[in-house]
Design a protein around this motif. Structure first.
Motif, PDB file in Angstrom:
ATOM      1  N   LYS A  70       0.616  -1.215  -0.115  1.00  0.00           N
ATOM      2  CA  LYS A  70      -0.320  -0.221   0.191  1.00  0.00           C
ATOM      3  C   LYS A  70       1.091   1.041  -0.287  1.00  0.00           C
ATOM      4  N   ALA A  71       2.147   1.181   0.984  1.00  0.00           N
ATOM      5  CA  ALA A  71       2.514   2.391   1.151  1.00  0.00           C
ATOM      6  C   ALA A  71       3.404   2.445   0.047  1.00  0.00           C
ATOM      7  N   LYS A  72       4.328   1.814  -1.339  1.00  0.00           N
ATOM      8  CA  LYS A  72       4.392   1.188  -2.416  1.00  0.00           C
ATOM      9  C   LYS A  72       3.675   2.355  -3.533  1.00  0.00           C
ATOM     10  N   ARG A  73       2.094   1.946  -3.676  1.00  0.00           N
ATOM     11  CA  ARG A  73       1.453   2.371  -4.249  1.00  0.00           C
ATOM     12  C   ARG A  73       1.324   4.060  -4.150  1.00  0.00           C
ATOM     13  N   ARG A  74       1.261   4.298  -2.967  1.00  0.00           N
ATOM     14  CA  ARG A  74       1.584   5.704  -2.202  1.00  0.00           C
ATOM     15  C   ARG A  74       2.165   6.723  -3.149  1.00  0.00           C
ATOM     16  N   LEU A  75       3.535   5.780  -2.779  1.00  0.00           N
ATOM     17  CA  LEU A  75       4.407   7.169  -3.490  1.00  0.00           C
ATOM     18  C   LEU A  75       4.372   7.428  -5.244  1.00  0.00           C
ATOM     19  N   ARG A  76       4.076   5.945  -5.482  1.00  0.00           N
ATOM     20  CA  ARG A  76       3.706   6.322  -7.430  1.00  0.00           C
ATOM     21  C   ARG A  76       3.447   7.021  -7.670  1.00  0.00           C
ATOM     22  N   LYS A  77       2.288   7.278  -7.262  1.00  0.00           N
ATOM     23  CA  LYS A  77       1.551   7.883  -6.863  1.00  0.00           C
ATOM     24  C   LYS A  77       1.658   9.717  -7.062  1.00  0.00           C
ATOM     25  N   ASN A  78       2.413   9.911  -5.605  1.00  0.00           N
ATOM     26  CA  ASN A  78       2.775  11.383  -5.957  1.00  0.00           C
ATOM     27  C   ASN A  78       3.463  11.413  -6.347  1.00  0.00           C
ATOM     28  N   SER A  79       4.442  10.388  -6.414  1.00  0.00           N
ATOM     29  CA  SER A  79       6.143  10.604  -7.696  1.00  0.00           C
ATOM     30  C   SER A  79       5.702  11.947  -8.447  1.00  0.00           C
ATOM     31  N   SER A  80       5.677  11.920  -9.046  1.00  0.00           N
ATOM     32  CA  SER A  80       5.912  13.338  -9.821  1.00  0.00           C
ATOM     33  C   SER A  80       5.344  14.519  -9.297  1.00  0.00           C
ATOM     34  N   ARG A  81       4.674  14.510  -8.271  1.00  0.00           N
ATOM     35  CA  ARG A  81       4.242  15.837  -7.406  1.00  0.00           C
ATOM     36  C   ARG A  81       5.260  16.089  -6.495  1.00  0.00           C
ATOM     37  N   ASP A  82       5.763  14.903  -5.582  1.00  0.00           N
ATOM     38  CA  ASP A  82       6.319  15.024  -4.935  1.00  0.00           C
ATOM     39  C   ASP A  82       8.252  14.478  -4.916  1.00  0.00           C
ATOM     40  N   SER A  83       8.335  14.397  -5.678  1.00  0.00           N
ATOM     41  CA  SER A  83       9.503  14.079  -6.703  1.00  0.00           C
ATOM     42  C   SER A  83      10.685  14.276  -5.747  1.00  0.00           C
ATOM     43  N   GLY A  84      10.770  15.938  -5.930  1.00  0.00           N
ATOM     44  CA  GLY A  84      11.827  16.389  -5.026  1.00  0.00           C
ATOM     45  C   GLY A  84      11.588  16.447  -3.456  1.00  0.00           C
ATOM     46  N   ARG A  85      11.229  16.088  -2.773  1.00  0.00           N
ATOM     47  CA  ARG A  85      11.101  15.871  -0.816  1.00  0.00           C
ATOM     48  C   ARG A  85      12.183  14.773  -1.318  1.00  0.00           C
ATOM     49  N   GLY A  86      12.467  13.589  -2.036  1.00  0.00           N
ATOM     50  CA  GLY A  86      13.043  12.329  -1.590  1.00  0.00           C
ATOM     51  C   GLY A  86      11.926  11.631  -0.535  1.00  0.00           C
ATOM     52  N   ASP A  87      11.192  11.787  -0.608  1.00  0.00           N
ATOM     53  CA  ASP A  87      10.043  10.435  -0.121  1.00  0.00           C
ATOM     54  C   ASP A  87      11.006   8.840   0.207  1.00  0.00           C
ATOM     55  N   SER A  88      11.099   7.922   0.985  1.00  0.00           N
ATOM     56  CA  SER A  88      11.594   6.794   0.855  1.00  0.00           C
ATOM     57  C   SER A  88      10.847   5.598   1.636  1.00  0.00           C
ATOM     58  N   LEU A  89      11.202   4.699   1.368  1.00  0.00           N
ATOM     59  CA  LEU A  89      10.476   3.632   2.565  1.00  0.00           C
ATOM     60  C   LEU A  89      10.733   2.942   3.438  1.00  0.00           C
ATOM     61  N   SER A  90      10.312   2.585   4.418  1.00  0.00           N
ATOM     62  CA  SER A  90      11.700   1.984   5.549  1.00  0.00           C
ATOM     63  C   SER A  90      11.652   0.281   5.725  1.00  0.00           C
ATOM     64  N   ASP A  91      11.964  -0.070   6.754  1.00  0.00           N
ATOM     65  CA  ASP A  91      11.776  -1.750   6.243  1.00  0.00           C
ATOM     66  C   ASP A  91      10.381  -2.133   7.192  1.00  0.00           C
ATOM     67  N   ASN A  92      10.200  -1.427   7.838  1.00  0.00           N
ATOM     68  CA  ASN A  92       8.790  -1.112   8.364  1.00  0.00           C
ATOM     69  C   ASN A  92       7.259  -1.108   7.889  1.00  0.00           C
ATOM     70  N   GLY A  93       7.757  -0.523   6.778  1.00  0.00           N
ATOM     71  CA  GLY A  93       7.122   0.247   6.259  1.00  0.00           C
ATOM     72  C   GLY A  93       6.013   1.307   5.443  1.00  0.00           C
ATOM     73  N   GLU A  94       7.372   2.324   6.700  1.00  0.00           N
ATOM     74  CA  GLU A  94       6.700   3.557   7.250  1.00  0.00           C
ATOM     75  C   GLU A  94       7.397   4.556   6.435  1.00  0.00           C
ATOM     76  N   ILE A  95       6.496   5.887   5.872  1.00  0.00           N
ATOM     77  CA  ILE A  95       7.063   6.514   4.799  1.00  0.00           C
ATOM     78  C   ILE A  95       7.862   7.901   5.648  1.00  0.00           C
TER      79      ILE A  95
END
Length: 480
Positions: A70-95
């Motif tokens: 679910k977290a990965k899908r959310r990242l793909r959806k907002n990647s074009s708008r928030d590409s400069g924020r440097g978001d990443s996904l931790s091992d526990n699934g937290e953004i």
């Protein structure tokens, strides 16, 4: 299968609390299900792969895998708008959010060309040197472009090319339309340097020898002052713009065209002869120019022009000045010379009595702004004269000039007022000046030369004298 799925959900909750027991239970569950071994293994493999991610039963649970997907899908959806924020996904699934600054532009603005990182000073792109229809930055100097020898369009002849503005030569139709206004404007300002500069800008070509003939033909129909200006123009153009051969060819053409010029100007042969004599005197034409026509002239007009030129050249040897044969135009003459010519004109009129000739001579002076001097000199001549002849002839001349409007009302008034102002000085040399002036003014008013106001301005001698006691105290006006 439904029972197995429900049981699996309950086990997942227990495993989340005690992972060691989950390992034992999972092993026991797998061993107790030997009858359906193949189906259990297949279901396990299917459930272990969720959204393309292969999960091992020993490391993570199904619930954690779902959170990660679910977290990965959310990242793909907002990647074009928030590409400069440097978001990443931790091992526990937290953004995990990046440390970079959030964009300053509102999300509702589409196609916003400003920087989303909040950088820049609001200056135009490329320093204002870019954009449609822009050649470059203002004040930028382009160096000459080097020729590329490897260019398929390269031509060796281009290296030695010299580019310059070429003015096509004037043809006969365009020549007259172009040069005629230049000569006519010269008759107004009289600046030969300006004419030379204008002609130098034109590509005359073979029409170069037509300039003197065109100027002379225009001067034949103009005034004497314009003919004098034309002679000066030819003298100044010879050597700088025109050569002596061009002058000779031009005068040859004038002599050939005399039969046509006579139709418009009956005195053309004499005038052209004077131009030839003046040109020889100014060293524009050679001294043997006239001699070269001897025995080769059949036209009577050409012969008359050459005879006129020969006579003037012979007279110049006796002291005649050909350089001033046309006279000088109006405002270009000195004031002293104009006054002398007006006095000479008045004396000739008194001797001949020809008012028409006097009008023609006054008009030829071309000084309408100086006619008040003529009125002044005429009245002074009357005051200094001793007979009635000058008195009456001057009155008739002023009446004729006033009627024909050669002398305007304003010039006539100024002439009379100048006499009124100088009458005191004139009276020193002419004792009867006041008396003669009063009579002349009264006659002028009666003939309609002046008006009542100008007549009343006439000064009179106010001094009166008493006679002896035997006259009974009678007051007598001063008389002579």
């Amino acid at each position: 299968p439904l029972f197995i799925n429900s049981l699996r959900h309950k086990l997942s909750a227990i495993f989340a609390c005690n992972p060691t027991e989950a390992d034992d239970l999972s092993d026991s569950f797998a061993s107790g299900d030997e009858d359906n071994g193949k189906s259990a293994i297949s279901n396990k493999n299917i459930n272990n792969e969720i959204n393309g991610n292969w999960l091992s039963s020993s490391s993570t649970s199904i619930h954690e895998a779902r959170l990660k997907a679910k977290a990965k899908r959310r990242l793909r959806k907002n990647s074009s708008r928030d590409s400069g924020r440097g978001d990443s996904l931790s091992d526990n699934g937290e953004i995990i959010r990046g440390t970079s600054a959030a964009p300053t532009s509102p999300k509702s603005k589409l196609l916003d060309r400003k920087s989303r990182l909040g950088k820049g000073r609001g200056l135009p792109k490329k320093g204002g040197a870019g954009g449609k229809g822009v050649w470059g930055r203002s004040g930028e100097v382009y160096e000459p472009e080097e020729v590329d020898e490897k260019d398929p369009n390269y031509d060796e002849a281009q290296e030695n090319c010299v580019y310059e503005t070429v003015v096509p030569p004037l043809d006969e139709r365009v020549f007259e339309k172009t040069v005629t206004p230049i000569v006519q404007e010269y008759f107004e300002h009289g600046d030969t340097n300006e004419v030379a500069e204008l002609l130098a800008e034109l590509n005359l070509g073979p029409m170069r020898s037509e300039v003197p003939s065109l100027a002379v033909s225009l001067a034949l129909e103009a005034k004497a002052s314009h003919r004098e200006l034309t002679s000066r123009l030819l003298a100044d153009l010879c050597g700088s713009v025109l050569s002596r051969s061009d002058m000779e060819n031009s005068f040859d053409k004038l002599l050939r065209e005399l039969p046509d010029l006579v139709l418009d100007t009956p005195g053309a042969p004499q005038l052209v002869g004077q131009f030839i004599a003046r040109a020889v005197s100014d060293q524009i034409l050679s001294e043997g120019y006239i001699e070269g026509y001897k025995g080769r002239v059949d036209c009577e007009y050409t012969r008359a022009a050459l005879d006129r030129a020969a006579v003037l050249l012979k007279m110049s040897m006796g002291g005649l000045r050909i350089d001033n044969q046309w006279g000088t135009g109006g405002g270009q003459r000195p004031v002293i010379q104009l006054i002398k010519e007006m006095n000479l004109l008045l004396k000739e009129y008194i001797l001949s009595g020809d008012s028409k000739e006097a009008e023609r001579c006054l008009r030829d002076l071309e000084v309408p702004h100086f006619h008040h001097e003529f009125v002044y000199e005429a009245i002074v001549m009357v005051l200094e004269s001793k007979g009635e002849k000058t008195f009456k002839m001057v009155l008739q001349l002023l009446k004729s000039l006033s009627t024909s409007s050669i002398i305007t009302v304003d010039q006539m008034r100024r002439g009379y007022e100048r006499v009124y102002m100088d009458i005191a000085e004139i009276n020193i040399d002419v004792p009867r000046a006041y008396f003669i002036l009063e009579q002349f003014v009264d006659e002028s008013f009666s003939m309609g030369i002046i008006d009542v106001k100008l007549r009343d301005l006439c000064p009179c001698r106010g001094r009166k004298r008493f006679v002896s006691e035997g006259d009974g105290g009678v007051v007598k006006l001063e008389s002579y």
